[in-house]
Design a protein around this motif. Sequence first.
Motif, PDB file in Angstrom:
ATOM      1  N   THR A 140       0.825  -1.210   0.000  1.00 45.13           N
ATOM      2  CA  THR A 140       0.000   0.000   0.000  1.00 45.13           C
ATOM      3  C   THR A 140       0.855   1.253   0.000  1.00 45.13           C
ATOM      4  O   THR A 140       1.972   1.280   0.496  1.00 45.13           O
ATOM      5  CB  THR A 140      -0.942   0.046   1.222  1.00 45.13           C
ATOM      6  OG1 THR A 140      -0.160   0.028   2.407  1.00 45.13           O
ATOM      7  CG2 THR A 140      -1.911  -1.122   1.218  1.00 45.13           C
ATOM      8  N   GLY A 141       0.253   2.303  -0.564  1.00 36.89           N
ATOM      9  CA  GLY A 141       0.846   3.627  -0.565  1.00 36.89           C
ATOM     10  C   GLY A 141      -0.159   4.603   0.003  1.00 36.89           C
ATOM     11  O   GLY A 141      -1.078   4.210   0.740  1.00 36.89           O
ATOM     12  N   ASP A 142      -0.030   5.861  -0.360  1.00 37.75           N
ATOM     13  CA  ASP A 142      -0.973   6.878   0.101  1.00 37.75           C
ATOM     14  C   ASP A 142      -2.304   6.790  -0.641  1.00 37.75           C
ATOM     15  O   ASP A 142      -3.353   7.103  -0.085  1.00 37.75           O
ATOM     16  CB  ASP A 142      -0.384   8.278  -0.091  1.00 37.75           C
ATOM     17  CG  ASP A 142       0.844   8.506   0.775  1.00 37.75           C
ATOM     18  OD1 ASP A 142       0.919   7.904   1.868  1.00 37.75           O
ATOM     19  OD2 ASP A 142       1.725   9.277   0.356  1.00 37.75           O
ATOM     20  N   LEU A 143      -2.250   6.375  -1.914  1.00 38.73           N
ATOM     21  CA  LEU A 143      -3.457   6.340  -2.751  1.00 38.73           C
ATOM     22  C   LEU A 143      -3.815   4.956  -3.275  1.00 38.73           C
ATOM     23  O   LEU A 143      -4.959   4.731  -3.659  1.00 38.73           O
ATOM     24  CB  LEU A 143      -3.279   7.265  -3.965  1.00 38.73           C
ATOM     25  CG  LEU A 143      -3.066   8.747  -3.691  1.00 38.73           C
ATOM     26  CD1 LEU A 143      -2.726   9.478  -4.991  1.00 38.73           C
ATOM     27  CD2 LEU A 143      -4.302   9.343  -3.053  1.00 38.73           C
ATOM     28  N   VAL A 144      -2.838   4.059  -3.342  1.00 37.44           N
ATOM     29  CA  VAL A 144      -3.062   2.773  -4.007  1.00 37.44           C
ATOM     30  C   VAL A 144      -2.723   1.578  -3.133  1.00 37.44           C
ATOM     31  O   VAL A 144      -1.979   1.686  -2.166  1.00 37.44           O
ATOM     32  CB  VAL A 144      -2.250   2.662  -5.320  1.00 37.44           C
ATOM     33  CG1 VAL A 144      -2.620   3.756  -6.301  1.00 37.44           C
ATOM     34  CG2 VAL A 144      -0.759   2.635  -5.051  1.00 37.44           C
ATOM     35  N   ARG A 145      -3.290   0.461  -3.557  1.00 36.34           N
ATOM     36  CA  ARG A 145      -2.976  -0.850  -2.997  1.00 36.34           C
ATOM     37  C   ARG A 145      -2.610  -1.721  -4.202  1.00 36.34           C
ATOM     38  O   ARG A 145      -3.323  -1.718  -5.215  1.00 36.34           O
ATOM     39  CB  ARG A 145      -4.216  -1.394  -2.282  1.00 36.34           C
ATOM     40  CG  ARG A 145      -4.134  -2.828  -1.843  1.00 36.34           C
ATOM     41  CD  ARG A 145      -5.411  -3.332  -1.162  1.00 36.34           C
ATOM     42  NE  ARG A 145      -6.629  -3.015  -1.893  1.00 36.34           N
ATOM     43  CZ  ARG A 145      -7.559  -2.134  -1.489  1.00 36.34           C
ATOM     44  NH1 ARG A 145      -7.420  -1.497  -0.355  1.00 36.34           N
ATOM     45  NH2 ARG A 145      -8.645  -1.915  -2.209  1.00 36.34           N
ATOM     46  N   LEU A 146      -1.515  -2.452  -4.106  1.00 36.54           N
ATOM     47  CA  LEU A 146      -1.118  -3.386  -5.158  1.00 36.54           C
ATOM     48  C   LEU A 146      -1.465  -4.786  -4.707  1.00 36.54           C
ATOM     49  O   LEU A 146      -1.200  -5.157  -3.562  1.00 36.54           O
ATOM     50  CB  LEU A 146       0.383  -3.274  -5.442  1.00 36.54           C
ATOM     51  CG  LEU A 146       0.925  -1.886  -5.774  1.00 36.54           C
ATOM     52  CD1 LEU A 146       2.401  -1.979  -6.132  1.00 36.54           C
ATOM     53  CD2 LEU A 146       0.133  -1.228  -6.881  1.00 36.54           C
ATOM     54  N   ARG A 147      -2.059  -5.550  -5.605  1.00 30.38           N
ATOM     55  CA  ARG A 147      -2.456  -6.918  -5.277  1.00 30.38           C
ATOM     56  C   ARG A 147      -2.141  -7.827  -6.455  1.00 30.38           C
ATOM     57  O   ARG A 147      -2.065  -7.374  -7.597  1.00 30.38           O
ATOM     58  CB  ARG A 147      -3.942  -6.961  -4.957  1.00 30.38           C
ATOM     59  CG  ARG A 147      -4.818  -6.540  -6.131  1.00 30.38           C
ATOM     60  CD  ARG A 147      -6.175  -7.173  -6.041  1.00 30.38           C
ATOM     61  NE  ARG A 147      -7.105  -6.722  -7.050  1.00 30.38           N
ATOM     62  CZ  ARG A 147      -7.229  -7.275  -8.246  1.00 30.38           C
ATOM     63  NH1 ARG A 147      -6.448  -8.273  -8.626  1.00 30.38           N
ATOM     64  NH2 ARG A 147      -8.142  -6.822  -9.103  1.00 30.38           N
ATOM     65  N   PRO A 148      -1.963  -9.118  -6.193  1.00 30.51           N
ATOM     66  CA  PRO A 148      -1.742 -10.046  -7.308  1.00 30.51           C
ATOM     67  C   PRO A 148      -2.933 -10.014  -8.261  1.00 30.51           C
ATOM     68  O   PRO A 148      -4.076  -9.807  -7.850  1.00 30.51           O
ATOM     69  CB  PRO A 148      -1.624 -11.413  -6.620  1.00 30.51           C
ATOM     70  CG  PRO A 148      -1.212 -11.094  -5.219  1.00 30.51           C
ATOM     71  CD  PRO A 148      -1.885  -9.792  -4.893  1.00 30.51           C
ATOM     72  N   LEU A 149      -2.651 -10.190  -9.536  1.00 32.04           N
ATOM     73  CA  LEU A 149      -3.719 -10.233 -10.539  1.00 32.04           C
ATOM     74  C   LEU A 149      -4.469 -11.557 -10.462  1.00 32.04           C
ATOM     75  O   LEU A 149      -3.895 -12.579 -10.108  1.00 32.04           O
ATOM     76  CB  LEU A 149      -3.132 -10.023 -11.931  1.00 32.04           C
ATOM     77  CG  LEU A 149      -2.658  -8.587 -12.178  1.00 32.04           C
ATOM     78  CD1 LEU A 149      -1.742  -8.533 -13.382  1.00 32.04           C
ATOM     79  CD2 LEU A 149      -3.849  -7.663 -12.365  1.00 32.04           C
ATOM     80  N   GLU A 150      -5.737 -11.494 -10.801  1.00 32.06           N
ATOM     81  CA  GLU A 150      -6.622 -12.658 -10.767  1.00 32.06           C
ATOM     82  C   GLU A 150      -7.124 -12.960 -12.184  1.00 32.06           C
ATOM     83  O   GLU A 150      -7.199 -12.048 -13.016  1.00 32.06           O
ATOM     84  CB  GLU A 150      -7.840 -12.363  -9.879  1.00 32.06           C
ATOM     85  CG  GLU A 150      -7.524 -12.057  -8.435  1.00 32.06           C
ATOM     86  CD  GLU A 150      -7.077 -13.282  -7.662  1.00 32.06           C
ATOM     87  OE1 GLU A 150      -7.283 -14.418  -8.147  1.00 32.06           O
ATOM     88  OE2 GLU A 150      -6.521 -13.105  -6.567  1.00 32.06           O
ATOM     89  N   PRO A 151      -7.528 -14.190 -12.449  1.00 31.12           N
ATOM     90  CA  PRO A 151      -8.120 -14.505 -13.747  1.00 31.12           C
ATOM     91  C   PRO A 151      -9.321 -13.605 -14.077  1.00 31.12           C
ATOM     92  O   PRO A 151      -9.547 -13.263 -15.242  1.00 31.12           O
ATOM     93  CB  PRO A 151      -8.540 -15.966 -13.608  1.00 31.12           C
ATOM     94  CG  PRO A 151      -7.571 -16.523 -12.612  1.00 31.12           C
ATOM     95  CD  PRO A 151      -7.340 -15.393 -11.629  1.00 31.12           C
ATOM     96  N   SER A 152     -10.061 -13.177 -13.057  1.00 32.76           N
ATOM     97  CA  SER A 152     -11.230 -12.320 -13.293  1.00 32.76           C
ATOM     98  C   SER A 152     -10.840 -10.927 -13.790  1.00 32.76           C
ATOM     99  O   SER A 152     -11.696 -10.168 -14.245  1.00 32.76           O
ATOM    100  CB  SER A 152     -12.057 -12.204 -12.009  1.00 32.76           C
ATOM    101  OG  SER A 152     -11.272 -11.652 -10.969  1.00 32.76           O
TER     102      SER A 152
END
Length: 174
Positions: free
Chosen positions: A3-15
Amino acid sequence: MLTGDLVRLRPLEPSDAELMWRWNNDPEVGRWMFGSYPESLAQIARRFEELPRNSYAIAFFGIEPLHEQRLIGSVRLRDAEPETGAAELDLRIGDKEYWGRGYATDTVRVICRYGFAEMRLHRIRLSVVAENVAAHRVYEKAGFVVEGREREAFRRDGTWHDMVLMGLLEGELR
């Protein structure tokens, strides 16, 4: 999650495949992106079903606004080599509603912090089309510096464009 101030990074999903396919087919989103030949939704969905696990060689994440569960882009560190301590950065904010609002800059800071702290990288490099002024601004705000130029290395709409090579060393992130 990263996480940052504005974003969250997450693993990509098939969806996430359908949204990526839409961005791949949006001329405005893809204007300065390197692209291969057009892919069908089924081809992208199959690739997303088979995404490799994040590792030292490639760390590929979806970008979400910090307080929403809404994919707005993707970012990755790729071609990481322990021998050189270097990786290449790719970034795309596909949701145009989030352009120019600081999400790209925050994403760059989060992924670079991750690269330096967790992957133990020493340098992160990237290449950007010379005319992509918005991207240059994002990278410079994060501390990237111009290291070189590849003349006429990218072709779009029948015109050749220079690529600007930029780099960030451990300890330079702003």
